[in-house]
Every structure is written in structure tokens, then in C-alpha cells.
Design an enzyme around this catalytic site. Structure first.
Site, PDB file in Angstrom:
ATOM      1  N   ARG A 127       0.843  -1.195   0.000  1.00  0.00           N
ATOM      2  CA  ARG A 127       0.000   0.000   0.000  1.00  0.00           C
ATOM      3  C   ARG A 127       0.878   1.245   0.000  1.00  0.00           C
ATOM      4  NH1 ARG A 127      -4.045  -1.272   4.915  1.00  0.00           N
ATOM      5  NH2 ARG A 127      -2.035  -1.769   5.864  1.00  0.00           N
ATOM      6  N   ASP A 146       2.204   5.079  -0.260  1.00  0.00           N
ATOM      7  CA  ASP A 146       1.681   6.302   0.348  1.00  0.00           C
ATOM      8  C   ASP A 146       1.316   7.346  -0.701  1.00  0.00           C
ATOM      9  OD1 ASP A 146       2.190   5.213   2.867  1.00  0.00           O
ATOM     10  OD2 ASP A 146       4.211   6.061   2.944  1.00  0.00           O
ATOM     11  N   TYR A 174      12.148  -1.140  -3.774  1.00  0.00           N
ATOM     12  CA  TYR A 174      11.845   0.263  -4.032  1.00  0.00           C
ATOM     13  C   TYR A 174      13.087   0.972  -4.581  1.00  0.00           C
ATOM     14  CZ  TYR A 174       7.383   0.235  -1.459  1.00  0.00           C
ATOM     15  OH  TYR A 174       6.099  -0.007  -1.044  1.00  0.00           O
ATOM     16  N   ARG A 176      11.697   6.198   2.847  1.00  0.00           N
ATOM     17  CA  ARG A 176      11.921   7.638   2.835  1.00  0.00           C
ATOM     18  C   ARG A 176      12.675   8.101   4.076  1.00  0.00           C
ATOM     19  NH1 ARG A 176       6.036   9.757   2.093  1.00  0.00           N
ATOM     20  NH2 ARG A 176       7.062  11.787   2.383  1.00  0.00           N
TER      21      ARG A 176
END
Length: 261
Positions: A49, A51, A109, A196
Site C-alpha cells: 500500500r 503512500d 523500491y 523515505r
């Protein structure tokens, strides 16, 4: 029938992947489009999921339906009903035991930042902008501290509801490609804002504000308040989800990252 789909999307116009009632979300658009093709309500599950503002080239979803459609029809028909910033890339009829989230073995990622004094004119929302000088080798070296199965509480957002912060990071690579700096990270799973927050801390090492020993101290402290700031959302992409070979899911070479890497 259970169907798995590959999905890519630009996330900056959405409040995230997860279904929202008062804001646009990727899941809303996919379920609406799929429901039209299936001629019945569709509720889907996803591998990760993402962001608000986060994009994907290799997201995976699955759903159940009573209607029989060809794999080609699921791709082309659904794309006809999706906005231009969301696209189905492949479809596969899978056994009922397959689950987009729970069958996944790893997520990968990539975070892409433009490292120039000028703002991007073309990729205005496809990358984040960080000015100044960054030591890529120092960031890559420091990042290796984070490998393996560890408690990542120092990089977990306050909104994360997971009962524990143990995650297994398989690799982290930091590299420069011309004007871009790329952070490439794979783990079995990620906490909310984990990538992040890691990037934000590594950037402090890169600009010489902090060093490798500081990152090690932050990591071991398991305290989010002493880590670096959360990096901007626009540079983050979910590029690949790994599954066991017996599911026989398609793998596109371009799923491994945005085209300019």
C-alpha cells in the site's frame, strides 16, 4: 476465478494506494474499472500500500470474480476504463491460494532524486529535488549497516500500526547516474515511511552533516526522533515484488525501475 494483475501508476495525484472515501486513491480507480469489465463489484488486494505521492512500476494486485475473461481482456479492457496515470501491464489467472500480499517474498523500491541547483523542467513530479553536494560512496558505505534482519524502529513513522519493527533488508545500493542519485533497496517488507526515512538519514551522511558512526548509533537507538527527516514522496517508486517461481507470474524487465535508470 482469481486474477493477478501487474500495475504501474504515477502516484502524485492520489492520496495513496489504499481505498479512500474522501480523496482520490489508486485502489478506488482500479476497483471501479475492474468492476465494469467484470460486470460485478470487485474488491482487490495489493502487494504494497504505497503512500500519497508514491508511484509504482511493479505493483501487483489480485481479485476474485465469477466472470471468465481472457488475460488479454483484463489488461486491455481495464486500461480503457482507467485514468491515464494508471495502467495494467499484465494479467495472470492464478490458483486460489495466491495472495498478492501474503505470497510476496520481497519488495523492491527505488528512490530517485535530481541533484542539481535548478528545478526539473520535465520530471517535475517524477523525482525529488535536492541541491548541494552529496558523497554517494559515503552514503552507499553507511547504508550497508542496515542489511539483514533488524529492528527498524528508528525509521518507522508514528502512524505505523505494526506491532513490531523487525524487517529483513536484502540490499541497499546508492549510485549516481548523471544528475540523478538513486537509492535501490529491497526487503521482505517495509514499515510506513521506512524507505523515505532511511533516505533522509543517508542524505545527512551524504552532505557531511553526519557520518557512518552517527547512522549506526541512530539505528541501534531504535528512536525515530533522532533519525533524519523523511525524504520527499515524489521520488519513490515500488519497482518490483518477488514471488516464488511456481506462481509463474510475468516479469517485465522494465518493472525493475523507471526507464531513465
Amino acid at each position: 476465478m482469481r486474477v493477478a494483475l501487474g500495475v504501474e501508476y504515477s502516484g502524485w495525484n492520489y492520496a495513496g494506494f489504499q481505498r479512500q472515501w474522501h480523496a482520490p486513491a489508486i485502489q478506488n480507480e482500479l476497483e471501479q474499472a475492474l468492476s465494469k469489465i467484470a460486470a460485478e463489484p470487485i474488491e482487490l488486494k495489493c502487494a504494497g500500500r504505497t503512500d500519497a505521492g508514491v508511484s509504482a512500476t511493479g505493483q501487483v494486485i489480485h481479485f476474485d470474480t465469477t466472470k471468465e475473461r481472457s488475460e488479454r481482456a483484463w489488461v486491455l479492457g481495464t486500461n480503457t476504463n482507467l485514468p491515464k496515470d494508471i495502467a495494467i501491464t499484465w494479467a495472470k489467472i492464478v490458483p486460489d491460494e495466491f495472495h498478492a500480499r501474503f505470497s510476496a517474498r520481497a519488495r523492491r523500491y527505488r528512490y530517485i532524486l535530481q541533484n542539481t541547483d535548478y528545478r526539473p523542467g520535465i520530471l517535475q513530479k517524477g523525482v525529488s529535488l535536492y541541491r548541494g553536494e552529496y558523497d554517494v560512496e559515503a552514503m552507499h558505505d553507511a547504508a550497508q549497516i542496515l542489511l539483514g534482519e533488524n529492528d527498524f524502529s528508528s525509521f518507522k513513522s508514528a502512524q505505523d500500526e505494526n506491532p513490531h519493527a523487525m524487517r529483513n533488508v536484502h540490499f541497499i545500493n546508492v549510485m549516481r547516474r548523471g544528475r540523478y542519485i538513486i537509492f535501490d533497496i529491497q526487503a521482505n517488507a517495509f514499515l510506513h515511511h521506512m524507505v523515505r526515512n532511511i533516505v533522509g538519514s543517508l542524505l545527512l551522511v551524504g552532505d557531511k552533516s553526519k557520518d557512518k558512526d552517527w547512522l549506526k548509533m541512530v539505528f541501534e537507538a531504535r528512536n525515530r526522533e533522532i533519525a533524519g527527516p523523511t525524504a520527499q514522496a515524489e521520488g519513490l517508486y515500488l519497482v518490483h515484488v518477488t514471488y516464488e517461481d511456481h506462481w509463474q507470474l510475468p516479469i517485465r524487465p522494465e518493472d525493475m525501475g523507471p526507464l531513465w535508470i
